[in-house]
Enzyme design. Structure first.
Site, PDB file in Angstrom:
ATOM      1  N   GLY A  41       0.840  -1.116   0.020  1.00 29.30           N
ATOM      2  CA  GLY A  41      -0.013   0.003  -0.078  1.00 29.30           C
ATOM      3  C   GLY A  41       0.855   1.341  -0.126  1.00 29.30           C
ATOM      4  N   GLY A 216       1.611  20.468   7.370  1.00 28.99           N
ATOM      5  CA  GLY A 216       1.260  19.511   8.292  1.00 28.99           C
ATOM      6  C   GLY A 216       2.618  18.375   8.132  1.00 28.99           C
ATOM      7  N   HIS A 475      23.245   4.076  30.957  1.00 27.97           N
ATOM      8  CA  HIS A 475      23.961   5.279  30.760  1.00 27.97           C
ATOM      9  C   HIS A 475      25.169   4.826  29.882  1.00 27.97           C
ATOM     10  CE1 HIS A 475      25.723   9.215  31.480  1.00 27.97           C
ATOM     11  NE2 HIS A 475      26.887   8.558  31.330  1.00 27.97           N
TER      12      HIS A 475
HETATM   13  P1  FAD Z   1      -3.163   2.103   2.115  1.00 33.37           P
HETATM   14  O1  FAD Z   1      -1.737   1.961   2.666  1.00 33.37           O
HETATM   15  O2  FAD Z   1      -3.421   3.359   1.503  1.00 33.37           O
HETATM   16  O3  FAD Z   1      -3.265   0.819   1.476  1.00 33.37           O
HETATM   17  C1  FAD Z   1      -4.503   0.533   0.778  1.00 33.37           C
HETATM   18  C2  FAD Z   1      -4.419  -0.237  -0.409  1.00 33.37           C
HETATM   19  O4  FAD Z   1      -5.687  -0.656  -1.106  1.00 33.37           O
HETATM   20  C3  FAD Z   1      -3.608   0.381  -1.544  1.00 33.37           C
HETATM   21  O5  FAD Z   1      -2.448  -0.623  -2.024  1.00 33.37           O
HETATM   22  C4  FAD Z   1      -4.534   0.440  -2.809  1.00 33.37           C
HETATM   23  O6  FAD Z   1      -3.927   0.038  -4.128  1.00 33.37           O
HETATM   24  C5  FAD Z   1      -5.546  -0.600  -2.421  1.00 33.37           C
HETATM   25  N1  FAD Z   1      -6.818  -0.631  -3.096  1.00 33.37           N
HETATM   26  C6  FAD Z   1      -7.495   0.830  -3.073  1.00 33.37           C
HETATM   27  N2  FAD Z   1      -8.643   0.575  -3.560  1.00 33.37           N
HETATM   28  C7  FAD Z   1      -8.705  -0.759  -3.973  1.00 33.37           C
HETATM   29  C8  FAD Z   1      -9.568  -1.542  -4.662  1.00 33.37           C
HETATM   30  N3  FAD Z   1     -10.591  -1.222  -5.122  1.00 33.37           N
HETATM   31  N4  FAD Z   1      -9.271  -2.923  -4.995  1.00 33.37           N
HETATM   32  C9  FAD Z   1      -8.222  -3.300  -4.564  1.00 33.37           C
HETATM   33  N5  FAD Z   1      -7.263  -2.767  -4.181  1.00 33.37           N
HETATM   34  C10 FAD Z   1      -7.513  -1.382  -3.709  1.00 33.37           C
HETATM   35  N6  FAD Z   1       2.172   6.697   8.368  1.00 33.37           N
HETATM   36  C11 FAD Z   1       3.015   6.209   9.661  1.00 33.37           C
HETATM   37  O7  FAD Z   1       2.235   5.689  10.538  1.00 33.37           O
HETATM   38  N7  FAD Z   1       4.113   6.564   9.574  1.00 33.37           N
HETATM   39  C12 FAD Z   1       5.013   7.433   8.579  1.00 33.37           C
HETATM   40  O8  FAD Z   1       6.117   7.822   8.847  1.00 33.37           O
HETATM   41  C13 FAD Z   1       4.293   7.685   7.529  1.00 33.37           C
HETATM   42  N8  FAD Z   1       4.958   8.540   6.509  1.00 33.37           N
HETATM   43  C14 FAD Z   1       3.970   8.888   5.366  1.00 33.37           C
HETATM   44  C15 FAD Z   1       4.644   9.552   4.335  1.00 33.37           C
HETATM   45  C16 FAD Z   1       3.661   9.783   3.325  1.00 33.37           C
HETATM   46  C17 FAD Z   1       4.356  10.775   2.248  1.00 33.37           C
HETATM   47  C18 FAD Z   1       2.346   9.530   3.079  1.00 33.37           C
HETATM   48  C19 FAD Z   1       1.638   9.729   2.001  1.00 33.37           C
HETATM   49  C20 FAD Z   1       2.006   8.761   4.224  1.00 33.37           C
HETATM   50  C21 FAD Z   1       2.409   8.247   5.278  1.00 33.37           C
HETATM   51  N9  FAD Z   1       2.152   7.488   6.283  1.00 33.37           N
HETATM   52  C22 FAD Z   1       2.795   7.546   7.613  1.00 33.37           C
HETATM   53  C23 FAD Z   1       0.809   7.233   6.274  1.00 33.37           C
HETATM   54  C24 FAD Z   1       0.666   5.686   6.042  1.00 33.37           C
HETATM   55  O9  FAD Z   1       1.196   5.457   4.759  1.00 33.37           O
HETATM   56  C25 FAD Z   1      -0.893   5.384   5.917  1.00 33.37           C
HETATM   57  O10 FAD Z   1      -1.485   5.531   7.265  1.00 33.37           O
HETATM   58  C26 FAD Z   1      -1.167   3.614   5.913  1.00 33.37           C
HETATM   59  O11 FAD Z   1      -0.392   3.229   4.620  1.00 33.37           O
HETATM   60  C27 FAD Z   1      -2.432   3.497   5.667  1.00 33.37           C
HETATM   61  O12 FAD Z   1      -2.679   2.102   5.602  1.00 33.37           O
HETATM   62  P2  FAD Z   1      -3.865   1.510   5.014  1.00 33.37           P
HETATM   63  O13 FAD Z   1      -3.598  -0.038   4.847  1.00 33.37           O
HETATM   64  O14 FAD Z   1      -5.239   1.912   5.346  1.00 33.37           O
HETATM   65  O15 FAD Z   1      -4.061   1.993   3.551  1.00 33.37           O
END
Ligand code: FAD
Length: 498
Positions: A41, A216, A475
């Site tokens: 993701g 942010g 330490h």
């Molecule tokens: P996602 O990681 O968004 O995964 C969702 C997946 O679902 C994706 O692979 C997508 O392709 C798939 N998908 C969507 N729709 C469909 C569909 N219809 N059919 C099949 N597949 C689908 N969080 C932290 O905790 N620490 C950090 O340091 C951090 N740094 C970040 C830096 C950046 C630049 C960004 C953008 C985000 C960062 N985040 C960080 C946030 C973190 O990436 C997200 O909170 C996290 O990835 C969310 O996980 P998720 O499983 O909910 O969804």
């Protein structure tokens, strides 16, 4: 049917979806993950991991440039090799992605590359199951689809597709489709100068100038990264200070650190209009009449949930006005048997929250009645300096009716921090005056994104600040600052004068 062997279909393989899938398989469920992109993701492919890999590279760069502080001479200029940094980033990401594939295979999680959509509760249709190069490595489990009673609902069409539509039946569905960068219609994203975080991570060369709209955490991390790479960075933020959701003192100190590193920080500033989109720059006008020109402009004003077009309305899953899926503490949506986790449910938008929710959802699907625990969520910013926070800040504690007292220890008085040459920042603990219990912590400085978990454990254990201050710490370590801050709550830190 017993809970083991339950058929679970997970939509999305981010840190929410893939963790849920593996846990469910470990517990004997029959699990299929549908992923339209790459496994891992946003977090793995265009978020947490790629950013932190690049930041780790820049840490080395800045250390090398300040070699004189440590007593060695660097002859010649230390310059970044962006192509190499990108290649290293890809290497790290690929290694971790392969790790998820291996875990899926070992735990017998079936993976389908395609676009998932609920057609009715318990039925997931997968469109355009693709053998496209970008996703083909994800298609390893297609052979096993018949086990899941999935059948092509339509004959395979184009050679590139294994099947156009597959039908999966499930006893429970977990929606973990995550979020994408918000693209406000105000900006023309077809212009090469207008980019989101994904594009910035994969940019071909280091931009000479970067305008970041939105102060942010994502905007601030990129500001630190590119400023250190030599880009002229300007942040435009509408609120009175950067990191509006951060503890006010930490945000203020971070802002001044950013300014010291050469970043132009414009707060209380509204972008009025875009004056010019050129192939190699963009010019914008601010409300106060000033204009700014930059090679690239990162639009970092938020995220939007991936809830459109996945059949949620059709099956009756309730969403809020911004399109986030509404769930209860058990991660249940308004439709029995459909759960949602992670970014798609709004709230924290953190990878570790998504993973935690994935595990709780699976426990509930498999017969449990667990609630997600968002009382103590560590929030980390990997800037220069790092910031980490957990539980309540002093202001939040007051707002919640506590009588907070604090204990603070500055890294300027800590041996390990001085030895590292990173003495900026502090650890502050927030404690309830009446019960003596820890309520939270805010930290800024070296390695605080790791050190924060000491406080996480203490908070979960309901520990008093006094007890935390009594625990022996090695330490010299950065963690000693936590012990000293705990002692300072009672005026008993031997290293805090007065
Ligand atoms: P996602 O990681 O968004 O995964 C969702 C997946 O679902 C994706 O692979 C997508 O392709 C798939 N998908 C969507 N729709 C469909 C569909 N219809 N059919 C099949 N597949 C689908 N969080 C932290 O905790 N620490 C950090 O340091 C951090 N740094 C970040 C830096 C950046 C630049 C960004 C953008 C985000 C960062 N985040 C960080 C946030 C973190 O990436 C997200 O909170 C996290 O990835 C969310 O996980 P998720 O499983 O909910 O969804």
């Amino acid at each position: 049917m017993g809970d083991a062997g339950k058929r679970i279909v997970v939509l999305g393989s981010g840190p929410g979806g893939y963790v849920a899938a593996i846990r469910a398989a470990q517990r004997g469920a029959d699990v299929t993950v549908v992923e339209k992109g790459l496994v891992g993701g946003v977090c793995l492919n265009r978020g947490c991991i790629p950013t932190k890999t690049l930041i780790a590279g820049v840490d080395v760069l800045t250390k090398a440039r300040s070699g004189d502080i440590y007593g060695f001479t660097v002859t010649g200029e230390v310059t970044p090799n962006w192509a190499y940094m990108q290649a290293r980033k890809e290497e790290v990401v690929t290694q971790l992605r392969n790790g998820i594939h291996t875990l899926f295979k070992k735990s017998k999680v079936k993976l389908i590359s395609g676009n998932a959509r609920l057609s009715e509760p318990g039925v997931v249709m997968v469109d355009t199951v693709s053998t496209d190069a970008a996703v083909s490595q994800d298609a390893h489990a297609l052979e096993s689809i018949p086990r899941h009673e999935a059948a092509p609902a339509q004959k395979a069409g184009a050679a590139a597709n294994i099947a156009d539509v597959l039908r999966l039946e499930a006893d429970a569905v977990i929606v973990a489709t995550g979020s994408d960068p918000l693209h406000p219609a105000f900006f023309d994203f077809s212009q090469p100068s207008i980019i989101d975080s994904t594009e910035l991570l994969n940019i071909e060369s280091i931009p000479s100038s970067l305008l970041i709209l939105g102060g942010g955490p994502i905007g601030c991390e990129f500001a630190c990264l590119f400023a250190d790479l030599g880009t002229k960075v300007t942040i435009v933020e509408l609120m009175p200070q950067l990191l509006p959701q951060e503890d006010a003192r930490a945000a203020k100190q971070f802002q001044s650190a950013l300014r010291k590193s050469g970043v132009e920080v414009l707060v209380r500033t509204r972008l009025e209009r875009v004056d010019e989109y050129a192939p190699d720059h963009v010019t914008v006008a601010l409300e106060d009449g000033r204009t700014l020109t930059a090679e690239k402009m990162l639009i970092g004003v938020g995220r939007q949930p991936n809830t459109a077009g996945i059949g949620l309305e059709a099956v009756g899953v309730a969403m809020d006005e911004r399109g986030y899926v509404i769930v209860n503490e058990h991660l249940e949506t308004s439709v029995p048997g459909i759960y949602a986790i992670g970014d798609v449910t709004g709230g924290y938008l953190q990878a570790h929250v998504a993973s935690h929710e994935g595990i709780v959802a699976v426990d509930n699907i498999l017969g449990g009645r667990r609630e997600r625990n968002l009382r103590f969520v560590p929030i980390c910013l990997y800037g220069r300096p790092e910031i980490a926070r957990i539980g309540l800040t002093e202001d939040e504690a007051r707002d919640e009716g506590f009588r907070p007292v604090t204990g603070t220890f500055r890294f300027g008085a800590l041996g390990r921090a001085l030895a590292l040459g990173e003495s900026r920042g502090y650890v502050q603990l927030v404690v309830d005056h009446d019960s003596d219990k820890l309520l939270g912590a805010v930290m800024m400085g070296p390695h605080v994104t790791d050190v924060i978990h000491e406080v996480a454990v203490a908070l979960e254990a309901g520990m008093s600040a006094r007890r935390l201050g009594e625990i022996m710490h090695a330490h010299p370590t950065i963690s000693e600052a936590v012990m000293e801050a705990a002692q300072d709550v009672y005026g008993e830190s031997v290293h805090v004068a007065g």
